[in-house]
Design a protein around this motif. Structure first.
Motif, PDB file in Angstrom:
ATOM      1  N   LEU A 104       0.821  -1.208   0.000  1.00  0.00           N
ATOM      2  CA  LEU A 104       0.000   0.000   0.000  1.00  0.00           C
ATOM      3  C   LEU A 104       0.860   1.264   0.000  1.00  0.00           C
ATOM      4  CD1 LEU A 104      -2.832   1.201   0.104  1.00  0.00           C
ATOM      5  CD2 LEU A 104      -2.755   1.036   2.603  1.00  0.00           C
ATOM      6  N   ILE A 105       1.930   1.243   0.777  1.00  0.00           N
ATOM      7  CA  ILE A 105       2.831   2.402   0.809  1.00  0.00           C
ATOM      8  C   ILE A 105       3.464   2.613  -0.559  1.00  0.00           C
ATOM      9  CG2 ILE A 105       4.980   3.307   1.777  1.00  0.00           C
ATOM     10  CD1 ILE A 105       4.220   1.854   4.406  1.00  0.00           C
ATOM     11  N   PHE A 106       3.908   1.518  -1.184  1.00  0.00           N
ATOM     12  CA  PHE A 106       4.497   1.644  -2.519  1.00  0.00           C
ATOM     13  C   PHE A 106       3.483   2.216  -3.500  1.00  0.00           C
ATOM     14  CE2 PHE A 106       5.228  -0.001  -6.794  1.00  0.00           C
ATOM     15  CZ  PHE A 106       6.499   0.493  -7.037  1.00  0.00           C
ATOM     16  N   MET A 107       2.261   1.737  -3.436  1.00  0.00           N
ATOM     17  CA  MET A 107       1.222   2.218  -4.345  1.00  0.00           C
ATOM     18  C   MET A 107       1.012   3.722  -4.185  1.00  0.00           C
ATOM     19  SD  MET A 107      -2.757   1.065  -4.459  1.00  0.00           S
ATOM     20  CE  MET A 107      -3.929   1.740  -5.653  1.00  0.00           C
ATOM     21  N   ALA A 108       0.906   4.174  -2.938  1.00  0.00           N
ATOM     22  CA  ALA A 108       0.674   5.597  -2.684  1.00  0.00           C
ATOM     23  C   ALA A 108       1.835   6.442  -3.199  1.00  0.00           C
ATOM     24  CB  ALA A 108       0.471   5.827  -1.183  1.00  0.00           C
ATOM     25  N   SER A 119       6.106 -10.170  14.121  1.00  0.00           N
ATOM     26  CA  SER A 119       5.044 -10.106  15.134  1.00  0.00           C
ATOM     27  C   SER A 119       4.431  -8.714  15.119  1.00  0.00           C
ATOM     28  CB  SER A 119       5.625 -10.385  16.523  1.00  0.00           C
ATOM     29  OG  SER A 119       6.534  -9.346  16.893  1.00  0.00           O
ATOM     30  N   TRP A 120       3.322  -8.547  15.830  1.00  0.00           N
ATOM     31  CA  TRP A 120       2.684  -7.220  15.896  1.00  0.00           C
ATOM     32  C   TRP A 120       3.654  -6.189  16.445  1.00  0.00           C
ATOM     33  CZ3 TRP A 120       1.873  -3.551  19.593  1.00  0.00           C
ATOM     34  CH2 TRP A 120       0.978  -2.522  19.271  1.00  0.00           C
ATOM     35  N   GLU A 121       4.388  -6.559  17.493  1.00  0.00           N
ATOM     36  CA  GLU A 121       5.333  -5.627  18.113  1.00  0.00           C
ATOM     37  C   GLU A 121       6.434  -5.236  17.129  1.00  0.00           C
ATOM     38  OE1 GLU A 121       3.181  -7.832  21.192  1.00  0.00           O
ATOM     39  OE2 GLU A 121       4.351  -8.480  19.433  1.00  0.00           O
ATOM     40  N   GLU A 122       6.907  -6.204  16.365  1.00  0.00           N
ATOM     41  CA  GLU A 122       7.961  -5.926  15.394  1.00  0.00           C
ATOM     42  C   GLU A 122       7.432  -5.065  14.248  1.00  0.00           C
ATOM     43  OE1 GLU A 122      10.768  -9.916  15.757  1.00  0.00           O
ATOM     44  OE2 GLU A 122       8.863 -10.019  14.661  1.00  0.00           O
ATOM     45  N   ARG A 123       6.209  -5.310  13.827  1.00  0.00           N
ATOM     46  CA  ARG A 123       5.618  -4.478  12.772  1.00  0.00           C
ATOM     47  C   ARG A 123       5.496  -3.037  13.236  1.00  0.00           C
ATOM     48  NH1 ARG A 123       0.945  -8.973  11.436  1.00  0.00           N
ATOM     49  NH2 ARG A 123       2.303 -10.392  10.272  1.00  0.00           N
ATOM     50  N   LYS A 124       5.037  -2.860  14.461  1.00  0.00           N
ATOM     51  CA  LYS A 124       4.896  -1.517  15.021  1.00  0.00           C
ATOM     52  C   LYS A 124       6.241  -0.806  15.087  1.00  0.00           C
ATOM     53  CE  LYS A 124       2.313   1.665  17.040  1.00  0.00           C
ATOM     54  NZ  LYS A 124       1.196   2.340  16.318  1.00  0.00           N
ATOM     55  N   ALA A 125       7.273  -1.553  15.450  1.00  0.00           N
ATOM     56  CA  ALA A 125       8.600  -0.961  15.619  1.00  0.00           C
ATOM     57  C   ALA A 125       9.297  -0.667  14.299  1.00  0.00           C
ATOM     58  CB  ALA A 125       9.474  -1.886  16.469  1.00  0.00           C
ATOM     59  N   HIS A 126       8.990  -1.457  13.256  1.00  0.00           N
ATOM     60  CA  HIS A 126       9.765  -1.368  12.019  1.00  0.00           C
ATOM     61  C   HIS A 126       8.973  -0.903  10.798  1.00  0.00           C
ATOM     62  CE1 HIS A 126      13.107  -3.196  14.080  1.00  0.00           C
ATOM     63  NE2 HIS A 126      12.375  -4.248  14.408  1.00  0.00           N
ATOM     64  N   LEU A 127       7.719  -0.530  10.958  1.00  0.00           N
ATOM     65  CA  LEU A 127       6.924  -0.105   9.808  1.00  0.00           C
ATOM     66  C   LEU A 127       7.561   1.092   9.105  1.00  0.00           C
ATOM     67  CD1 LEU A 127       4.464  -0.321   8.003  1.00  0.00           C
ATOM     68  CD2 LEU A 127       3.150   0.988   9.696  1.00  0.00           C
ATOM     69  N   ALA A 128       8.074   2.041   9.865  1.00  0.00           N
ATOM     70  CA  ALA A 128       8.713   3.214   9.265  1.00  0.00           C
ATOM     71  C   ALA A 128       9.926   2.813   8.440  1.00  0.00           C
ATOM     72  CB  ALA A 128       9.126   4.203  10.358  1.00  0.00           C
ATOM     73  N   ALA A 129      10.693   1.840   8.953  1.00  0.00           N
ATOM     74  CA  ALA A 129      11.877   1.382   8.229  1.00  0.00           C
ATOM     75  C   ALA A 129      11.487   0.747   6.901  1.00  0.00           C
ATOM     76  CB  ALA A 129      12.659   0.384   9.083  1.00  0.00           C
ATOM     77  N   PHE A 130      10.403  -0.005   6.890  1.00  0.00           N
ATOM     78  CA  PHE A 130       9.935  -0.614   5.644  1.00  0.00           C
ATOM     79  C   PHE A 130       9.528   0.466   4.645  1.00  0.00           C
ATOM     80  CE2 PHE A 130       9.970  -4.503   7.977  1.00  0.00           C
ATOM     81  CZ  PHE A 130       9.980  -5.518   7.046  1.00  0.00           C
ATOM     82  N   ALA A 131       8.856   1.500   5.140  1.00  0.00           N
ATOM     83  CA  ALA A 131       8.438   2.598   4.258  1.00  0.00           C
ATOM     84  C   ALA A 131       9.647   3.268   3.618  1.00  0.00           C
ATOM     85  CB  ALA A 131       7.614   3.608   5.053  1.00  0.00           C
ATOM     86  N   LEU A 132      10.703   3.473   4.410  1.00  0.00           N
ATOM     87  CA  LEU A 132      11.898   4.136   3.885  1.00  0.00           C
ATOM     88  C   LEU A 132      12.684   3.223   2.950  1.00  0.00           C
ATOM     89  CD1 LEU A 132      13.165   6.042   7.045  1.00  0.00           C
ATOM     90  CD2 LEU A 132      11.917   6.952   5.088  1.00  0.00           C
ATOM     91  N   ARG A 133      12.678   1.930   3.230  1.00  0.00           N
ATOM     92  CA  ARG A 133      13.414   0.999   2.366  1.00  0.00           C
ATOM     93  C   ARG A 133      12.862   0.999   0.943  1.00  0.00           C
ATOM     94  NH1 ARG A 133      13.490  -4.598   5.502  1.00  0.00           N
ATOM     95  NH2 ARG A 133      14.481  -5.317   3.568  1.00  0.00           N
ATOM     96  N   ILE A 134      11.590   1.290   0.798  1.00  0.00           N
ATOM     97  CA  ILE A 134      10.993   1.353  -0.543  1.00  0.00           C
ATOM     98  C   ILE A 134      11.645   2.453  -1.364  1.00  0.00           C
ATOM     99  CG2 ILE A 134       8.868   1.931  -1.792  1.00  0.00           C
ATOM    100  CD1 ILE A 134       7.314   0.586   0.519  1.00  0.00           C
ATOM    101  N   MET A 135      12.032   3.536  -0.695  1.00  0.00           N
ATOM    102  CA  MET A 135      12.556   4.700  -1.410  1.00  0.00           C
ATOM    103  C   MET A 135      14.074   4.803  -1.426  1.00  0.00           C
ATOM    104  SD  MET A 135       9.809   7.601  -0.155  1.00  0.00           S
ATOM    105  CE  MET A 135       9.886   7.151   1.584  1.00  0.00           C
ATOM    106  N   LEU A 136      14.752   4.188  -0.453  1.00  0.00           N
ATOM    107  CA  LEU A 136      16.188   4.409  -0.299  1.00  0.00           C
ATOM    108  C   LEU A 136      17.045   3.624  -1.284  1.00  0.00           C
ATOM    109  CD1 LEU A 136      16.533   4.533   3.600  1.00  0.00           C
ATOM    110  CD2 LEU A 136      16.802   6.414   1.970  1.00  0.00           C
TER     111      LEU A 136
END
Length: 239
Positions: free
Chosen positions: A101-105, A184-201
């Motif tokens: 979804l982030i990539f699409m946006a 896990s849910w905790e890991e997703r919460k902690a690393h969602l921002a990193a995944f968003a940035l990895r799409i662009m970096l």
């Protein structure tokens, strides 16, 4: 009204709306992403966006989730106008993985820019407005899951990196999707921002993957976006 909310396990986000909300978005995306031959260097991005559109279209056919939402018709209004009518509207919805979804946006920014440069430069374009509303809903939902600093860094990257998906190796989104699902849910919460940035970096992992894909494309005489990688999505995703 189009709505985007994180799923319970933060696996992705749920896009929902009535038939006309989703139909408007689908039609706008098809118009803005244009003909495959016109934007060939963005074909991989275009195909991934249209794949999400396919899921949205399936949702409008009742093949995904269905819920009923209050439409504001109270008993007093119905009595006043002597109407017999349901007080809830049917909303259709489907879930999309967060990296997808982030990539699409993000990718839609490129198509909006291309459309303005080559088709219609008007600030009043109704299809662009529909997509901007969708992007804003994604951003608003993402903001709720990130801390303020993470969200500002993400926005800064979106606004400074242009174009974002020119000749992008979209197979990388599959890698991110599969990696994200395993958290896990905790890991997703902690690393969602990193995944968003990895799409662009375009980090080392992305560069290595694209290099391998380019070699395969040259040897097989296929387009970059046509090279398949081995993916193993679970039959059932826990949202």
């Amino acid at each position: 009204m189009l709505s985007i909310q994180s799923t319970e396990l933060l696996t992705g986000a749920r896009i929902s709306g009535d038939f006309w909300d989703l139909d408007e978005l689908i039609n706008a995306i098809h118009k803005i992403t244009g003909d495959e031959n016109k934007y060939y260097d963005y074909q991989g991005s275009r195909l991934r966006i249209l794949n999400v559109c396919f899921n949205l279209r399936q949702a409008t056919k009742g093949e995904r989730q269905l819920e009923f939402v209050s439409n504001g018709l109270t008993k007093s209004i119905l009595t006043q106008h002597e109407l017999i009518s349901p007080n809830k509207n049917a909303y259709f919805s489907t879930e999309i993985l967060w990296p997808e979804l982030i990539f699409m946006a993000i990718a839609l920014n490129d198509f909006i820019q291309l459309h303005k440069e080559l088709i219609d430069s008007s600030d009043w374009n109704i299809d662009v407005a529909a997509i901007r509303k969708f992007q804003a809903a994604v951003a608003d939902c993402l903001e709720q899951e990130l801390n303020e600093e993470e969200y500002l860094v993400f926005l800064r990257m979106v606004h400074t990196k242009n174009p974002l998906t020119f000749r992008y190796a979209t197979q990388y989104i599959d890698i991110l999707n599969l990696e994200y699902i395993q958290l896990s849910w905790e890991e997703r919460k902690a690393h969602l921002a990193a995944f968003a940035l990895r799409i662009m970096l375009e980090d080392d992992e992305y560069v290595s993957l694209k290099s391998q894909l380019m070699e395969a494309a040259i040897s097989t005489k296929k387009a970059l976006h046509d090279i398949e990688i081995k993916t193993n999505y679970p039959e059932k995703i826990m949202w």
